[in-house]
Each structure stands twice: as structure tokens, then as C-alpha cells.
Design a protein around this motif. Structure first.
Motif, PDB file in Angstrom:
ATOM      1  N   CYS A  42     -33.841  11.964  47.067  1.00 36.44           N
ATOM      2  CA  CYS A  42     -34.345  13.391  46.296  1.00 36.44           C
ATOM      3  C   CYS A  42     -34.894  14.308  47.297  1.00 36.44           C
ATOM      4  CB  CYS A  42     -35.098  13.047  45.330  1.00 36.44           C
ATOM      5  SG  CYS A  42     -34.446  12.219  43.855  1.00 36.44           S
ATOM      6  N   GLN A  43     -35.578  13.946  48.169  1.00 38.46           N
ATOM      7  CA  GLN A  43     -35.942  14.989  49.128  1.00 38.46           C
ATOM      8  C   GLN A  43     -34.799  15.340  50.026  1.00 38.46           C
ATOM      9  OE1 GLN A  43     -38.773  13.197  52.189  1.00 38.46           O
ATOM     10  NE2 GLN A  43     -39.485  15.266  52.733  1.00 38.46           N
ATOM     11  N   GLU A  44     -33.929  14.544  50.360  1.00 35.61           N
ATOM     12  CA  GLU A  44     -32.719  15.142  51.272  1.00 35.61           C
ATOM     13  C   GLU A  44     -31.657  16.006  50.374  1.00 35.61           C
ATOM     14  OE1 GLU A  44     -30.328  15.099  54.142  1.00 35.61           O
ATOM     15  OE2 GLU A  44     -32.016  14.120  54.295  1.00 35.61           O
ATOM     16  N   ALA A  45     -31.684  15.714  49.094  1.00 38.23           N
ATOM     17  CA  ALA A  45     -31.112  16.682  48.037  1.00 38.23           C
ATOM     18  C   ALA A  45     -31.813  17.837  47.846  1.00 38.23           C
ATOM     19  CB  ALA A  45     -30.581  15.783  46.900  1.00 38.23           C
ATOM     20  N   GLY A  46     -32.908  18.122  48.117  1.00 38.41           N
ATOM     21  CA  GLY A  46     -33.729  19.197  47.938  1.00 38.41           C
ATOM     22  C   GLY A  46     -34.104  19.123  46.393  1.00 38.41           C
ATOM     23  N   MET A  47     -34.285  17.956  45.557  1.00 38.50           N
ATOM     24  CA  MET A  47     -34.512  17.847  44.210  1.00 38.50           C
ATOM     25  C   MET A  47     -35.835  17.200  43.943  1.00 38.50           C
ATOM     26  SD  MET A  47     -31.151  16.842  42.583  1.00 38.50           S
ATOM     27  CE  MET A  47     -29.410  17.801  43.034  1.00 38.50           C
ATOM     28  N   ALA A  48     -36.439  17.579  42.771  1.00 34.65           N
ATOM     29  CA  ALA A  48     -37.792  16.597  42.419  1.00 34.65           C
ATOM     30  C   ALA A  48     -37.308  15.249  42.175  1.00 34.65           C
ATOM     31  CB  ALA A  48     -38.304  17.426  41.245  1.00 34.65           C
ATOM     32  N   HIS A  49     -38.337  14.446  42.160  1.00 35.83           N
ATOM     33  CA  HIS A  49     -37.944  13.025  41.979  1.00 35.83           C
ATOM     34  C   HIS A  49     -37.230  12.800  40.518  1.00 35.83           C
ATOM     35  CE1 HIS A  49     -38.784   8.570  41.647  1.00 35.83           C
ATOM     36  NE2 HIS A  49     -38.090   8.468  42.853  1.00 35.83           N
ATOM     37  N   GLY A  50     -38.043  13.405  39.566  1.00 30.49           N
ATOM     38  CA  GLY A  50     -37.951  13.344  38.304  1.00 30.49           C
ATOM     39  C   GLY A  50     -36.172  13.485  37.736  1.00 30.49           C
ATOM     40  N   VAL A  51     -35.549  14.307  38.692  1.00 33.51           N
ATOM     41  CA  VAL A  51     -34.046  14.534  38.669  1.00 33.51           C
ATOM     42  C   VAL A  51     -33.379  13.292  38.670  1.00 33.51           C
ATOM     43  CG1 VAL A  51     -32.238  15.902  39.334  1.00 33.51           C
ATOM     44  CG2 VAL A  51     -34.546  16.889  39.287  1.00 33.51           C
ATOM     45  N   PHE A  52     -33.712  12.665  39.585  1.00 33.67           N
ATOM     46  CA  PHE A  52     -32.911  11.439  39.901  1.00 33.67           C
ATOM     47  C   PHE A  52     -32.822  10.656  38.814  1.00 33.67           C
ATOM     48  CE2 PHE A  52     -32.248   6.974  40.846  1.00 33.67           C
ATOM     49  CZ  PHE A  52     -31.692   6.916  42.108  1.00 33.67           C
ATOM     50  N   HIS A  53     -33.877  10.154  37.795  1.00 33.95           N
ATOM     51  CA  HIS A  53     -33.691   9.594  36.690  1.00 33.95           C
ATOM     52  C   HIS A  53     -32.904  10.385  35.605  1.00 33.95           C
ATOM     53  CE1 HIS A  53     -35.613   6.163  38.525  1.00 33.95           C
ATOM     54  NE2 HIS A  53     -36.538   7.052  39.277  1.00 33.95           N
ATOM     55  N   TYR A  54     -32.937  11.456  35.780  1.00 38.93           N
ATOM     56  CA  TYR A  54     -32.172  12.234  34.735  1.00 38.93           C
ATOM     57  C   TYR A  54     -30.652  11.962  34.885  1.00 38.93           C
ATOM     58  CZ  TYR A  54     -29.889  16.178  32.419  1.00 38.93           C
ATOM     59  OH  TYR A  54     -28.998  17.126  31.705  1.00 38.93           O
ATOM     60  N   CYS A  55     -30.207  11.681  36.146  1.00 40.35           N
ATOM     61  CA  CYS A  55     -28.806  11.531  36.628  1.00 40.35           C
ATOM     62  C   CYS A  55     -28.563  10.059  36.709  1.00 40.35           C
ATOM     63  CB  CYS A  55     -28.531  12.032  37.797  1.00 40.35           C
ATOM     64  SG  CYS A  55     -28.744  13.994  37.988  1.00 40.35           S
ATOM     65  N   PHE A  56     -29.565   9.082  37.123  1.00 39.93           N
ATOM     66  CA  PHE A  56     -29.099   7.761  37.453  1.00 39.93           C
ATOM     67  C   PHE A  56     -30.325   6.985  36.649  1.00 39.93           C
ATOM     68  CE2 PHE A  56     -26.700  10.013  40.789  1.00 39.93           C
ATOM     69  CZ  PHE A  56     -25.470   9.291  40.619  1.00 39.93           C
ATOM     70  N   ARG A  57     -29.900   5.941  36.149  1.00 37.37           N
ATOM     71  CA  ARG A  57     -31.104   4.965  35.866  1.00 37.37           C
ATOM     72  C   ARG A  57     -32.041   4.259  36.794  1.00 37.37           C
ATOM     73  NH1 ARG A  57     -27.596   1.857  31.490  1.00 37.37           N
ATOM     74  NH2 ARG A  57     -26.213   3.649  31.593  1.00 37.37           N
ATOM     75  N   SER A  58     -31.318   3.769  37.848  1.00 33.81           N
ATOM     76  CA  SER A  58     -31.714   3.285  38.731  1.00 33.81           C
ATOM     77  C   SER A  58     -30.874   3.392  40.353  1.00 33.81           C
ATOM     78  CB  SER A  58     -31.917   1.627  38.639  1.00 33.81           C
ATOM     79  OG  SER A  58     -30.518   1.390  38.636  1.00 33.81           O
ATOM     80  N   LYS A  59     -31.379   3.155  41.343  1.00 31.76           N
ATOM     81  CA  LYS A  59     -30.860   3.160  42.602  1.00 31.76           C
ATOM     82  C   LYS A  59     -29.747   2.202  42.602  1.00 31.76           C
ATOM     83  CE  LYS A  59     -32.891   1.372  46.135  1.00 31.76           C
ATOM     84  NZ  LYS A  59     -33.844   1.010  47.665  1.00 31.76           N
TER      85      LYS A  59
END
Length: 115
Positions: A42-59
Motif C-alpha cells: 500500500c505504501q508503494e502504491a500511495g494508498m491507505a492500508h484500508g484500501v487494500f482490503h477493499y480490493c483484495f480479501r488477503s495477500k
């Protein structure tokens, strides 16, 4: 006079997924797969960590999307429709040590999960 905050541009979920996938590839190349945390991605993408779980359920779902994108890339380049593309087999009932890609036939590497 206080400065007015500019609204952030709206980014579609598909674009966010693609940005996270690109960032994941960058982080994995730099730090290795095991060290590629969702926070680093998320840091590399310049996004908040919460956005990750909006797009993907897990790594692991992100990794599956990366594999699927890599699998489908040659077919998209050649203009094959989805009906013409082969699909990877996921049926464990047909799994045996002597089938599948060479890495699956390598001694010591199991291609079947034991439940």
C-alpha cells in the motif's frame, strides 16, 4: 483565509486493484515474496492500508490475481477470446505426482495438499 482542500480524484476499483498489483510486483522484486507485506504494498502504491482490503480479501488473493494476470497476458497479446483460453486445473481429485508442469514432477515438491 484557510486553504480549501481539493477533493481527491475518484479511482475505480479496477484501477486500484491494478495499482496494488503493480506495487506488489515492485515490492516483491525489491524485498522478496515473503517480506512483501500488505502495508509495504500500500505504501508503494500511495494508498491507505484500508484500501487494500477493499480490493483484495488477503495477500493470497492478491497473489492469485497476479498469477492469473500473468497466465492471461500472452492470450490477451494475441487477441484470444476468453472462450479460446485454456484454464488452469484446480481439481485436486486428478492430482498425481507424475502430472502437471515439471516443477510438480520434481521429487520432494508435492503438488497436492494433504487435508
Amino acid at each position: 483565509m484557510p486553504e480549501e482542500k481539493q477533493p481527491r480524484p475518484q479511482i475505480s476499483a479496477d484501477v486500484r486493484r491494478r495499482l496494488l498489483m503493480d506495487a506488489a510486483m515492485t515490492v516483491m522484486k525489491r524485498e522478496g515474496i515473503a517480506a512483501a507485506s500488505t502495508r509495504a504494498i500500500c505504501q508503494e502504491a500511495g494508498m491507505a492500508h484500508g484500501v487494500f482490503h477493499y480490493c483484495f480479501r488477503s495477500k493470497y488473493e492478491l497473489f492469485a490475481a497476479l498469477i492469473e494476470a500473468d497466465f492471461n497476458a500472452p492470450w490477451r497479446r494475441h487477441g484470444a477470446s476468453s472462450a479460446q483460453r485454456p484454464t488452469p486445473k484446480t481439481d485436486s481429485a486428478t492430482c498425481s505426482p507424475n502430472t502437471g508442469p515439471a516443477w510438480r514432477r520434481t521429487p520432494g515438491i508435492s503438488s497436492c495438499s494433504q487435508s
